[in-house]
Design a protein around this motif. Sequence first.
Motif, PDB file in Angstrom:
ATOM      1  N   GLY A 182       1.960  -1.279   9.468  1.00  0.00           N
ATOM      2  CA  GLY A 182       1.463  -2.360   8.276  1.00  0.00           C
ATOM      3  C   GLY A 182       2.875  -3.404   8.357  1.00  0.00           C
ATOM      4  O   GLY A 182       3.760  -3.125   9.212  1.00  0.00           O
ATOM      5  N   LYS A 183       2.729  -4.370   7.877  1.00  0.00           N
ATOM      6  CA  LYS A 183       3.749  -5.308   7.626  1.00  0.00           C
ATOM      7  C   LYS A 183       4.639  -5.229   6.612  1.00  0.00           C
ATOM      8  O   LYS A 183       4.364  -4.779   5.412  1.00  0.00           O
ATOM      9  CB  LYS A 183       2.902  -6.824   7.673  1.00  0.00           C
ATOM     10  CG  LYS A 183       3.923  -7.858   7.305  1.00  0.00           C
ATOM     11  CD  LYS A 183       3.386  -9.219   7.255  1.00  0.00           C
ATOM     12  CE  LYS A 183       4.051 -10.282   6.850  1.00  0.00           C
ATOM     13  NZ  LYS A 183       3.371 -11.794   6.503  1.00  0.00           N
ATOM     14  N   ARG A 242       2.259  -3.506   3.539  1.00  0.00           N
ATOM     15  CA  ARG A 242       0.936  -3.620   3.505  1.00  0.00           C
ATOM     16  C   ARG A 242       0.459  -3.030   4.644  1.00  0.00           C
ATOM     17  O   ARG A 242       0.556  -3.740   5.680  1.00  0.00           O
ATOM     18  CB  ARG A 242       0.735  -5.143   3.140  1.00  0.00           C
ATOM     19  CG  ARG A 242      -0.783  -5.404   2.750  1.00  0.00           C
ATOM     20  CD  ARG A 242      -1.072  -6.965   2.544  1.00  0.00           C
ATOM     21  NE  ARG A 242      -0.644  -7.772   3.486  1.00  0.00           N
ATOM     22  CZ  ARG A 242       0.250  -8.804   3.060  1.00  0.00           C
ATOM     23  NH1 ARG A 242       0.828  -8.971   1.910  1.00  0.00           N
ATOM     24  NH2 ARG A 242       0.592  -9.715   3.978  1.00  0.00           N
ATOM     25  N   LYS A 243      -0.486  -2.333   4.476  1.00  0.00           N
ATOM     26  CA  LYS A 243      -1.446  -1.605   5.620  1.00  0.00           C
ATOM     27  C   LYS A 243      -2.251  -2.641   6.413  1.00  0.00           C
ATOM     28  O   LYS A 243      -2.983  -3.426   5.914  1.00  0.00           O
ATOM     29  CB  LYS A 243      -2.403  -0.656   5.375  1.00  0.00           C
ATOM     30  CG  LYS A 243      -1.542   0.564   4.741  1.00  0.00           C
ATOM     31  CD  LYS A 243      -2.583   1.675   3.940  1.00  0.00           C
ATOM     32  CE  LYS A 243      -3.265   2.387   4.900  1.00  0.00           C
ATOM     33  NZ  LYS A 243      -4.109   3.550   4.227  1.00  0.00           N
ATOM     34  N   GLN A 244      -1.641  -2.882   7.868  1.00  0.00           N
ATOM     35  CA  GLN A 244      -2.570  -3.562   8.381  1.00  0.00           C
ATOM     36  C   GLN A 244      -2.479  -3.268  10.291  1.00  0.00           C
ATOM     37  O   GLN A 244      -1.214  -2.895  10.348  1.00  0.00           O
ATOM     38  CB  GLN A 244      -2.382  -4.988   8.346  1.00  0.00           C
ATOM     39  CG  GLN A 244      -1.082  -5.525   8.290  1.00  0.00           C
ATOM     40  CD  GLN A 244      -0.568  -6.973   8.087  1.00  0.00           C
ATOM     41  OE1 GLN A 244      -0.526  -7.383   6.798  1.00  0.00           O
ATOM     42  NE2 GLN A 244      -0.234  -7.676   9.260  1.00  0.00           N
ATOM     43  N   ALA A 301       7.602  -4.766  10.982  1.00  0.00           N
ATOM     44  CA  ALA A 301       6.325  -3.828  10.887  1.00  0.00           C
ATOM     45  C   ALA A 301       7.032  -2.441  10.779  1.00  0.00           C
ATOM     46  O   ALA A 301       8.103  -2.013  11.110  1.00  0.00           O
ATOM     47  CB  ALA A 301       5.523  -4.006  12.048  1.00  0.00           C
ATOM     48  N   ASP A 326       0.842  -1.356   0.020  1.00  0.00           N
ATOM     49  CA  ASP A 326      -0.001  -0.077  -0.004  1.00  0.00           C
ATOM     50  C   ASP A 326       0.795   1.223  -0.112  1.00  0.00           C
ATOM     51  O   ASP A 326       0.466   2.327  -0.437  1.00  0.00           O
ATOM     52  CB  ASP A 326      -1.072   0.081   1.249  1.00  0.00           C
ATOM     53  CG  ASP A 326      -2.002  -1.010   1.200  1.00  0.00           C
ATOM     54  OD1 ASP A 326      -2.775  -1.155   0.204  1.00  0.00           O
ATOM     55  OD2 ASP A 326      -2.029  -1.721   2.041  1.00  0.00           O
TER      56      ASP A 326
END
Length: 216
Positions: free
Chosen positions: A206-207, A147-149, A158, A123
């Motif tokens: 995110g990761k 990747r957004k999380q 992260a 992302d």
Amino acid sequence: MSIGDRIRKQRLKKDLSQEDLAKMIGTTRQNIYKYETGIVSNIPSDKIEAIARSLQVSPAYLMGWQESDNIVSEDIDLSLYDNILPIKTKKIPLLGEIACGVPIYADEDRECYVEVGTDIRADFALKAKGDSMIGAYIRDGDIVFIRKQPTVEEGEIAAVIIDDEATLKRVYFHKEIGAVELRADNIAYKSLIYSGPELEQLHILGKAIAFQSDVK
């Protein structure tokens, strides 16, 4: 065909706007307009090289010294080599500033986009600072794709906001004491432990799923 005509031809071939190209080379849309229309004919050599890289042609082609706009010789059939893979790219925003714990991503007014293969489902991207993650082969200046999380699994790398600064760390959860440990991948750095009210300073963005490093 003038150098401006060649720039415009290749820009349109890549389906890029003048604004897109300006962001890619670190200049303004007005300058790209001046280059293409010939208002500025003596384009600095560093800008010619940057434009050539962005448009995937050679500087010699832009200057009119080479007729072909293809950097790779047309006589070479790349499909004959099983370790050469075609690359399709997309743009991913590079994380800009951090204000009051909230990340500000690149937008159309910024010059912060990174091209990445379409198989990387990220992302946004983050530029690594320092050597705290060299154990994961992430070095200073590398581009890390995120990747957004809101959380990650135990031990995963992260992108984390700490006091208005984005950093990369491995995340460990110590539920027995209600704490989160941010661990560097370099034994020279001590882990950061957050618990209680301190956890309000920490936000997982995110990761980390991939990174891009220049060939040295």
